[in-house]
Design a protein around this motif. Structure first.
Motif, short mmCIF file in Angstrom:
data_model
loop_
_atom_site.label_atom_id
_atom_site.label_comp_id
_atom_site.label_asym_id
_atom_site.label_seq_id
_atom_site.Cartn_x
_atom_site.Cartn_y
_atom_site.Cartn_z
N GLN A 1 0.76 -1.11 -0.43
CA GLN A 1 0.12 0.07 -0.04
C GLN A 1 1.38 0.96 -0.23
N GLN A 2 1.78 1.43 0.77
CA GLN A 2 2.72 2.83 0.84
C GLN A 2 4.11 2.34 -0.32
N LEU A 3 3.52 1.02 -1.42
CA LEU A 3 5.07 1.35 -2.23
C LEU A 3 3.88 2.13 -3.63
N GLU A 4 2.52 1.92 -3.28
CA GLU A 4 1.64 2.68 -4.45
C GLU A 4 1.47 3.85 -4.22
N ALA A 5 1.38 4.80 -2.87
CA ALA A 5 1.43 5.48 -2.62
C ALA A 5 2.18 6.55 -3.23
N GLU A 6 3.54 6.17 -3.38
CA GLU A 6 4.36 6.62 -3.78
C GLU A 6 4.37 7.09 -4.90
N HIS A 7 4.25 5.70 -5.34
CA HIS A 7 4.87 5.77 -6.68
C HIS A 7 3.50 6.07 -6.96
N ALA A 8 2.58 6.50 -6.94
CA ALA A 8 1.45 6.41 -8.05
C ALA A 8 1.41 7.79 -8.24
N GLN A 9 2.34 8.94 -8.28
CA GLN A 9 2.22 10.91 -8.63
C GLN A 9 2.72 10.17 -9.34
N TYR A 10 4.33 9.28 -9.81
CA TYR A 10 4.68 9.25 -11.60
C TYR A 10 4.16 8.44 -12.69
N ALA A 11 2.88 8.13 -12.54
CA ALA A 11 2.13 7.63 -13.75
C ALA A 11 1.46 9.14 -14.33
N ASP A 12 1.42 8.92 -15.83
CA ASP A 12 1.25 9.84 -16.91
C ASP A 12 0.05 10.00 -16.63
N GLU B 1 -9.43 9.37 -5.71
CA GLU B 1 -9.67 10.29 -3.72
C GLU B 1 -8.50 10.10 -3.42
N HIS B 2 -7.77 8.56 -3.48
CA HIS B 2 -6.87 8.10 -2.67
C HIS B 2 -5.82 8.55 -2.56
N HIS B 3 -5.19 8.89 -3.82
CA HIS B 3 -3.98 9.27 -4.44
C HIS B 3 -3.85 10.45 -4.90
N GLY B 4 -4.89 11.32 -4.79
CA GLY B 4 -4.86 12.56 -5.36
C GLY B 4 -5.01 12.27 -6.64
N LEU B 5 -4.89 12.18 -7.44
CA LEU B 5 -4.64 12.23 -9.39
C LEU B 5 -5.09 13.19 -9.40
N PRO B 6 -4.26 14.09 -10.80
CA PRO B 6 -5.38 14.79 -11.45
C PRO B 6 -6.13 14.75 -12.07
N GLU B 7 -6.78 13.55 -13.03
CA GLU B 7 -7.12 13.12 -13.82
C GLU B 7 -8.15 11.49 -13.36
N ARG B 8 -9.49 12.06 -13.56
CA ARG B 8 -9.62 10.27 -13.18
C ARG B 8 -9.40 8.71 -14.26
N VAL C 1 -10.21 -0.68 -13.95
CA VAL C 1 -10.88 -2.19 -14.34
C VAL C 1 -13.11 -1.66 -13.94
N SER C 2 -12.07 -0.06 -13.39
CA SER C 2 -14.36 -0.05 -12.68
C SER C 2 -14.90 1.05 -12.62
N ASP C 3 -15.87 2.01 -12.09
CA ASP C 3 -15.82 3.50 -12.54
C ASP C 3 -15.74 3.53 -10.70
N PRO C 4 -16.15 2.15 -9.48
CA PRO C 4 -16.02 3.05 -8.63
C PRO C 4 -13.97 2.52 -8.24
N ILE C 5 -13.74 1.72 -8.55
CA ILE C 5 -12.31 1.70 -8.63
C ILE C 5 -11.38 3.87 -8.69
N ALA C 6 -12.33 3.22 -10.31
CA ALA C 6 -11.66 4.27 -10.88
C ALA C 6 -12.00 5.76 -9.97
N ASP C 7 -12.60 6.24 -8.60
CA ASP C 7 -13.90 7.10 -7.79
C ASP C 7 -12.05 7.52 -7.15
N LEU C 8 -12.38 5.64 -6.55
CA LEU C 8 -11.23 5.08 -5.06
C LEU C 8 -10.00 5.94 -5.66
#
Length: 504
Positions: free
Chosen positions: A250-261, A276-283, A266-273
């Motif tokens: 979980q910490q590994l993912e949280a640190e590196h999510a910001q580097y994804a362009d 919100e959880h990683h503060g992604l600039p785009e859905r 796989v689903s709308d509910p997961i996209a929303d989560l």
């Protein structure tokens, strides 16, 4: 297209063969003009040469890392149990010495006589006492390690919390130092391929891909990173995992999510989560786990034919991975209530302990001959393979990620036009009730599962007719999802190999 930014490396932390999603990704992007190499892992000692999935190349990197012991397991047990040995290896060494000495002394006593035999008998008795003492201490050593593995102790729980509090998302390496081995395995192959875009499937490969993009950009190459999140990592549950395994990832993912362009999921509910959880600039872009659908369908075997059953015999099919979280036990139990019913399990590991246990239970119910274990088929054959069954079953238990997405098998059953008997995990239950394509049963409730199956068998054509709704199945094809993936790639690199190829 030499010199154009169309080289794609896809990463996955398995051997590719049983992962239909990554196979479809590689095949479909190669069809659209991308130069695709799919990298998976080889855990065996065998040399596995590259192979093709469509026009994409599959390579497996060797992954047999030296395990690095977690720091809390390597600590001295002195304060937890003074009688335990420093390490399990030392405990085994000392106890083994006593066992070896016992054999030597016993052999010498057989050939001795007189006072010598008396002395040897005394030494044997002393050795037995020492072995008993060392055996006792060895058991204490094993128990200390067992407690540390469970991490139920106050010190263990506090140390985990402290690492996460002090280092935050950077605590993953202290919680599980073995994560670094993934980058060590993949880095040489990625750097050799010099991709323009890296497509990382799930959390471990997000880490590996981020490291690769850092190296490439430091060398002056502009590499884009697409992260494909198959599930919501903060919602993952795994009862048998090491207590630090999930927090570390979980910490590994949280640190590196910001580097994804760009992010896919796989689903709308997961996209929303995820947003919100990683503060992604785009859905995240939705790429469903839908099957390849060809018209006309390819030649394929039939589950019914492989079971040796006539058309009128009711046949339930379950396709995919089998473990306790899939709830397949309820399907086997139903064989004791539905004497005419047959069940086909289409699985990749027919000799797994869970599958063997299901077979044993079917035998206990007197239904061994009505449970059929069948193999996987190539990705493009899955839909016609399943289509001869009477209905498909999806028996997931209540876990967060089960509640918020639809698995590949749901869409495969749908394209095969099979009525679906599904458990009441939220998203699947809502979909089945909305479309009318099947019946919902309460998780783990055998009687309710039997009721749902009987309802479908009594009026199967009504449930099949739900698939005639305009547009329902058209949206649930992989071709539709691949177009969305292609658009993400194109927008990131500013280049469309499909257009160049069409005009070349």
């Amino acid at each position: 297209m030499s010199g154009q930014p169309n080289k794609v490396v896809m990463l996955v932390d398995n051997d590719v063969r049983r992962d239909s999603r990554v196979q479809k990704q590689a095949r479909s992007m190669a069809e659209r003009g991308w130069e695709v190499t799919l990298l998976g892992i080889n855990r065996t000692e065998d040399v596995i040469p590259p192979w093709k999935v469509g026009d994409a190349t599959v390579e497996l990197v060797d992954y047999r890392p030296e395990r690095i012991e977690r720091a809390h397991l390597a600590r001295s047990p002195r304060w937890r149990d003074p009688l335990a040995y420093r390490t399990g290896a030392r405990a085994n060494q000392l106890f083994g010495w006593c066992e070896a000495q016992a054999r030597v002394l016993e052999d010498r006593r057989r050939s001795a006589s007189g006072p010598g035999r008396v002395v040897l008998s005394a030494r044997i008795a002393a050795n037995r006492a020492l072995a008993s003492w060392r055996g006792f201490r060895r058991e204490r050593t094993i128990e200390v390690r067992r407690k540390r593995h469970r991490m139920h102790g106050l010190v263990d729980r506090l140390s985990t919390a402290a690492w996460m509090k002090v280092l935050g998302t950077k605590s993953w390496n202290h919680l599980d130092p073995n994560i670094e081995s993934w980058d060590e395995a993949f880095a040489p192959a990625i750097d050799r391929l010099r991709p323009d875009l890296i497509h990382a499937n799930d959390f471990r490969m997000l880490f590996v891909a981020a490291r690769a993009t850092f190296r490439a950009r430091a060398a002056g190459r502009d590499v884009k990173l697409v992260w494909d999140a198959h599930e919501f990592m903060p919602g993952v549950e795994h009862a048998t995992a090491h207590p630090r395994w999930i927090p570390s990832l979980q910490q590994l993912e949280a640190e590196h999510a910001q580097y994804a362009d760009a992010v896919l999921t796989v689903s709308d509910p997961i996209a929303d989560l995820l947003q919100e959880h990683h503060g992604l600039p785009e859905r995240p872009t939705i790429v469903l786990n839908t099957p390849i659908v060809q018209d006309p369908p390819p030649e394929a075997p039939s589950v019914r034919a492989r079971c040796g059953l006539a058309d009128e015999v009711p046949l339930i099919v379950y396709s995919g991975y089998v473990d306790p979280n899939r709830g397949v036990g309820v399907v086997i139990e139903s064989l004791g209530h539905l004497p005419d019913l047959h069940v086909a399990l289409v699985v990749g590991q027919p000799d797994s302990p869970v599958v063997l246990g299901l077979q044993e239970r079917a035998a206990e119910l007197g239904a061994a001959e009505r449970l059929h274990i069948l193999p996987y088929v190539p990705v493009e054959q899955i839909v016609p393979y399943l289509s001869s069954a009477t209905l498909g079953v999806h028996s997931l238990i209540h876990m967060m990620n089960h509640e918020i997405s639809l698995a590949t098998k749901f869409y495969e059953y749908s394209q095969a036009r099979l009525p679906i008997v599904g458990s009441d995990v939220r998203f699947m239950a809502e979909t089945i009730r909305r479309t009318g394509q099947g019946e919902v049963f309460r998780v783990g409730d055998v009687d309710d599962f039997v009721r749902a199956v009987r309802a479908v068998l009594a009026d199967r054509e009504r449930y099949v007719a739900a698939y005639d709704q305009p547009g329902l199945l058209d949206a649930w094809t992989w071709e539709h999802q691949a177009d969305a993936m292609h658009e993400v790639y194109r927008d990131l690199v500013g280049f469309d190999p499909a257009v160049i190829g069409a005009t070349a």
